[in-house]
Design an enzyme around this catalytic site. Structure first.
Site, mmCIF file in Angstrom:
data_model
loop_
_atom_site.group_PDB
_atom_site.id
_atom_site.type_symbol
_atom_site.label_atom_id
_atom_site.label_comp_id
_atom_site.label_asym_id
_atom_site.label_seq_id
_atom_site.Cartn_x
_atom_site.Cartn_y
_atom_site.Cartn_z
ATOM 1 N N PRO A 131 0.828 -1.239 -0.028
ATOM 2 C CA PRO A 131 0.006 -0.086 -0.015
ATOM 3 C C PRO A 131 0.987 1.377 0.113
ATOM 4 O O PRO A 131 0.410 2.342 -0.236
ATOM 5 C CB PRO A 131 -0.861 -0.121 1.471
ATOM 6 C CG PRO A 131 -0.641 -1.736 1.757
ATOM 7 C CD PRO A 131 0.535 -2.032 1.172
ATOM 8 N N GLU B 126 0.828 -8.752 7.123
ATOM 9 C CA GLU B 126 1.276 -8.177 8.567
ATOM 10 C C GLU B 126 2.530 -7.168 8.546
ATOM 11 O O GLU B 126 2.771 -6.496 9.318
ATOM 12 C CB GLU B 126 1.413 -9.223 9.562
ATOM 13 C CG GLU B 126 -0.076 -9.626 10.219
ATOM 14 C CD GLU B 126 0.270 -10.802 11.144
ATOM 15 O OE1 GLU B 126 1.095 -11.466 11.106
ATOM 16 O OE2 GLU B 126 -0.804 -10.866 11.851
ATOM 17 N N ARG C 12 -3.738 -8.373 -20.540
ATOM 18 C CA ARG C 12 -4.638 -7.613 -21.741
ATOM 19 C C ARG C 12 -4.097 -6.831 -22.758
ATOM 20 O O ARG C 12 -4.768 -6.721 -23.795
ATOM 21 C CB ARG C 12 -6.080 -7.360 -21.234
ATOM 22 C CG ARG C 12 -5.971 -5.817 -20.194
ATOM 23 C CD ARG C 12 -7.315 -5.649 -19.606
ATOM 24 N NE ARG C 12 -8.354 -5.345 -20.692
ATOM 25 C CZ ARG C 12 -8.435 -4.242 -21.113
ATOM 26 N NH1 ARG C 12 -7.490 -3.197 -20.925
ATOM 27 N NH2 ARG C 12 -9.414 -3.926 -21.724
HETATM 28 CL CL1 6GU Z 1 -0.147 -3.662 -3.492
HETATM 29 N N1 6GU Z 1 -0.975 -4.630 -0.956
HETATM 30 C C1 6GU Z 1 -1.637 -4.373 0.075
HETATM 31 N N2 6GU Z 1 -1.704 -5.540 1.116
HETATM 32 N N3 6GU Z 1 -2.788 -3.821 0.270
HETATM 33 C C2 6GU Z 1 -3.088 -2.698 -0.883
HETATM 34 C C3 6GU Z 1 -2.349 -2.875 -2.019
HETATM 35 C C4 6GU Z 1 -1.353 -3.782 -1.786
HETATM 36 N N4 6GU Z 1 -2.658 -1.886 -2.947
HETATM 37 C C5 6GU Z 1 -3.752 -1.336 -2.316
HETATM 38 N N5 6GU Z 1 -4.164 -1.818 -1.064
#
Ligand code: 6GU
Length: 258
Positions: free
Chosen positions: A86, A113, A150
């Site tokens: 994230p 985690e 795609r």
């Molecule tokens: Cl790449 N990983 C995780 N765990 N949560 C996310 C993400 C990635 N992208 C948005 N939320």
């Protein structure tokens, strides 16, 4: 293209590799997906890949040595290495086009985690698929793989994605098929006219209208052609350009200004 995915949950990918467009692309040898279980790179006899956080706290942290070994063993000399997190750059269609030019991708699925900060040193870039938190990077890796595959030559017809939402910076125009009339809603007449010039103009205008109403942020960075500028003025005239109209056409839209 070859896509290698380093994950703790290879089985999660069975759905996308065994169905629909992605399966067809794999069968046609447009791309190859290899799933690699990170546990195979644990030196621990119980195949542990994570450990408790230094400094204390809840949860387990994915260990850097395991991931480093897994990357080294699988990246060859040319793979572009992506870590899903994230905290990465926000994924969009532009990034998809850029990744589609690579010969080989190695996607490292982040751990739900957390992972050792030093893992960042072993990857070429970090990607997030949006501002929300997933339990792990697997779904992000699937989203990235799907959107890249795609775009590959021969995965789908080029015309099928040329008009996609975002591919030209705008949302896609509305589409219709038979029945022509349904529950009192009709297919716009111009689409039945056979006049390709008018149809093209209608689609361009409705694409602009959708973007204006739903994603005005996309228009901020969009270079309007002369024709598009005129169409946009027409649309604004039609909408009488009041904030309230957002609610009418797109009730879930959140207004920042009143
Ligand atoms: Cl790449 N990983 C995780 N765990 N949560 C996310 C993400 C990635 N992208 C948005 N939320």
């Amino acid at each position: 293209m070859k896509i290698k995915i380093l994950t703790l949950f290879p089985k999660m990918f069975e759905g996308i590799i065994n169905e629909s467009i992605i399966k067809r692309a794999i069968d046609k040898e447009v791309c190859e997906i290899e799933l690699i279980d990170m546990r195979d790179y644990s030196l621990d006899k119980h195949h542990h890949v994570d450990d408790t956080p230094c400094g204390g706290g809840a949860g387990m942290v994915l260990a850097c040595d395991v991931v480093d070994r897994a990357i080294k063993a699988n990246k060859g000399n040319s793979a572009h290495v992506i870590l899903t997190t994230p905290q990465g750059i926000k994924y969009d269609q532009k990034v998809a086009y850029r990744l589609a030019k690579e010969e080989e991708l190695l996607i490292v699925c982040g751990h739900y985690e957390g992972f050792d900060e030093r893992i960042r040193s072993y990857v070429d870039e970090e990607i997030s698929i949006g501002d929300y938190v997933l339990t792990g990077g697997e779904i992000a890796a699937m989203a990235i793989s799907d959107s890249v595959i795609r775009l590959l030559d021969k995965a789908i017809r080029k015309e099928s994605y040329m008009d996609d939402s975002f591919s030209n910076g705008l949302l896609e125009y509305p589409q219709y098929t038979r029945p022509i009339s349904y529950n009192g809603e009709n297919v716009p007449e111009v689409l039945l006219s056979g006049n390709h010039k008018l149809i093209e103009r209608f689609r361009k205008k409705e694409s602009l209208r959708k973007t204006l109403l739903r994603r005005p942020d996309l228009l901020e960075n969009y270079k309007l052609s002369k024709e598009e500028a005129i169409l946009l003025e027409e649309i604004k005239g039609e909408l009488k350009w009041k904030n309230l109209e957002y609610y009418y056409i797109f009730p879930h839209f959140h207004l920042n200004t009143v």
